[in-house]
Write a protein that holds these residues in place. Structure first.
Motif, PDB file in Angstrom:
ATOM      1  N   GLU A  80      18.774  25.584  -9.472  1.00  0.00           N
ATOM      2  CA  GLU A  80      19.506  26.492 -10.360  1.00  0.00           C
ATOM      3  C   GLU A  80      18.549  27.196 -11.330  1.00  0.00           C
ATOM      4  OE1 GLU A  80      23.144  28.287 -11.602  1.00  0.00           O
ATOM      5  OE2 GLU A  80      22.450  27.236  -9.817  1.00  0.00           O
ATOM      6  N   ILE A  81      17.566  26.465 -11.839  1.00  0.00           N
ATOM      7  CA  ILE A  81      16.561  27.072 -12.719  1.00  0.00           C
ATOM      8  C   ILE A  81      15.791  28.162 -11.979  1.00  0.00           C
ATOM      9  CG2 ILE A  81      14.378  26.627 -13.922  1.00  0.00           C
ATOM     10  CD1 ILE A  81      15.509  23.851 -14.646  1.00  0.00           C
ATOM     11  N   LYS A  82      15.416  27.867 -10.750  1.00  0.00           N
ATOM     12  CA  LYS A  82      14.694  28.840  -9.933  1.00  0.00           C
ATOM     13  C   LYS A  82      15.539  30.086  -9.695  1.00  0.00           C
ATOM     14  CE  LYS A  82      12.526  29.359  -5.377  1.00  0.00           C
ATOM     15  NZ  LYS A  82      12.285  28.698  -4.062  1.00  0.00           N
ATOM     16  N   ARG A  83      16.813  29.886  -9.382  1.00  0.00           N
ATOM     17  CA  ARG A  83      17.710  31.030  -9.146  1.00  0.00           C
ATOM     18  C   ARG A  83      17.897  31.856 -10.415  1.00  0.00           C
ATOM     19  NH1 ARG A  83      23.137  29.624  -7.466  1.00  0.00           N
ATOM     20  NH2 ARG A  83      23.251  31.667  -6.521  1.00  0.00           N
ATOM     21  N   ALA A  84      18.010  31.170 -11.567  1.00  0.00           N
ATOM     22  CA  ALA A  84      18.171  31.884 -12.834  1.00  0.00           C
ATOM     23  C   ALA A  84      16.941  32.729 -13.153  1.00  0.00           C
ATOM     24  CB  ALA A  84      18.440  30.890 -13.964  1.00  0.00           C
ATOM     25  N   GLU A  85      15.770  32.192 -12.854  1.00  0.00           N
ATOM     26  CA  GLU A  85      14.531  32.943 -13.084  1.00  0.00           C
ATOM     27  C   GLU A  85      14.465  34.173 -12.186  1.00  0.00           C
ATOM     28  OE1 GLU A  85      11.583  29.989 -12.361  1.00  0.00           O
ATOM     29  OE2 GLU A  85      11.653  29.162 -14.407  1.00  0.00           O
ATOM     30  N   GLU A  86      14.891  34.013 -10.936  1.00  0.00           N
ATOM     31  CA  GLU A  86      14.895  35.150 -10.010  1.00  0.00           C
ATOM     32  C   GLU A  86      15.900  36.205 -10.455  1.00  0.00           C
ATOM     33  OE1 GLU A  86      15.717  33.298  -6.308  1.00  0.00           O
ATOM     34  OE2 GLU A  86      13.647  32.592  -6.001  1.00  0.00           O
TER      35      GLU A  86
END
Length: 355
Positions: free
Chosen positions: A275-281
């Motif tokens: 989820e953190i990775k998706r939010a950064e993207e």
């Protein structure tokens, strides 16, 4: 567009033939894969066939509109049929939008009491029950992973999984800050209080999605506490995982099995990291406001539950219903249909602007 629709119909007919093939029937994995695709296409094919029939009926009516015997009937048919064409085309456009591959995954949901003390914790428990009932109505299986109870029966935090294909796609619209306005049971002067709870909805990440380095993990076990019967306190079954690079801590103690609790804790950790990775993207792109409808920003107030007026308002799309009791009982269908439609319309708008 018609060429694309015909191609999809051909695919559907091919799937029908394949599913009747004895060789496919004997291969469970292949049969399951084809059955899933066939089921997914069902509503789309029904819409395509309805659209094509309307076009065919219009063409037939146009040929007959000046006929002495059938002209009046044909012109009435045209008047009724022609307005349906843009409606059906808009419906097909929405149905043909690219699907988020993560929608098919299980969902991990974390609810935390926000502002409002014990009242917020009671509200968090109600949200837990609401989402579990909604998922069960749709045939999904809930699994409580970790709970921190309060003295009056509320929850300061709770995490649970909703298992089944498409669970994340169903529940992702619930992510964000939920607000309740009512007179708490502990209020002696009848004043209305406002409390909040935060809901995080994540696709359950698998090892292939997020790989964890064992050197980055600190895993501790302890005696579980809380509900679960006498056996819950007799073994070191509770598991806590510290992810050193982020400082993130995940605990799981609902099962009596230490192994299962560890697996679930690692699953939650992978899901949070994904989820953190998706939010950064999403932060890099920012062209898609869907993040506020779909993935849900945890800081955004998405919905208000007003008890004095029996009103539920979703602030993202301006949707209001006065069936508060039904919503809290898990009947979110009307609300989710409105959210899904708004979601699709924003995607179409984004596509038209980028074209």
């Amino acid at each position: 567009m018609l060429e694309k629709l015909s191609s999809l119909e051909n695919e559907y007919r091919t799937l029908e033939a394949q599913l009747a093939n004895p060789a496919v029937l004997s291969n469970q994995q292949e049969y399951g894969r084809l059955s899933k695709r066939y089921a997914e296409m069902g509503s789309l094919i029904a819409a395509i066939r309805e659209y094509k029939k309307v076009l065919s009926d219009i063409a037939e009516a146009k040929e007959l509109q000046f006929d002495p015997e059938f002209g009046e009937m044909a012109r009435a048919d045209l008047e009724a049929l022609e307005p349906r064409v843009p409606e059906l085309e808009a419906q097909l456009e929405r149905m043909l939008l690219p699907k988020d591959p993560l929608d098919d995954k299980n969902a991990i949901i974390e609810i935390r009491a926000g502002t409002g003390g014990e009242e917020a914790a009671l509200f968090a428990a109600e949200l837990r029950d609401m989402l579990i009932k909604f998922a069960q109505m749709r045939g999904y299986k809930p699994e409580i992973l970790d709970t921190s109870l309060t003295d009056l029966g509320g929850v300061s935090k709770v995490s649970f999984a909703i298992n089944g294909p498409g669970a994340y796609g169903l529940l992702k619209y619930e992510a964000g800050v939920h607000r309740v306005q009512r007179v708490p049971a502990t209020e002696t002067q009848g004043r209305i209080h406002t409390s909040t709870a935060t809901v995080a909805v994540m696709p359950e990440a698998e090892e292939v999605d997020v790989q964890l380095d064992p050197a980055d993990l600190e895993i501790t076990v302890s005696r579980a506490s809380g509900p679960g019967g006498q056996g819950v306190n007799t073994t070191d079954s509770a598991v806590q995982v510290l992810h050193k690079p982020t400082g993130m801590i995940v605990s799981c103690m609902e099962s009596r099995s230490q192994i299962k609790n560890k697996e679930r804790a690692l699953s939650i950790l992978r899901s949070r990291l994904l989820e953190i990775k998706r939010a950064e993207e999403a932060a890099k792109r920012r062209e898609d406001r869907l993040a506020q409808i779909g993935a849900g920003e945890r800081s955004e107030k998405i919905r208000t539950y007003n008890f004095p007026q029996s009103r539920v308002t979703d602030h993202r799309i301006g949707f209001t219903t006065h069936d508060l009791e039904g919503v809290l009982a898990g009947d979110l269908s009307e609300l989710h249909e409105a959210l899904k439609k708004a979601d699709q319309e924003r995607q179409l708008e984004a596509l038209s602007q980028s074209a």
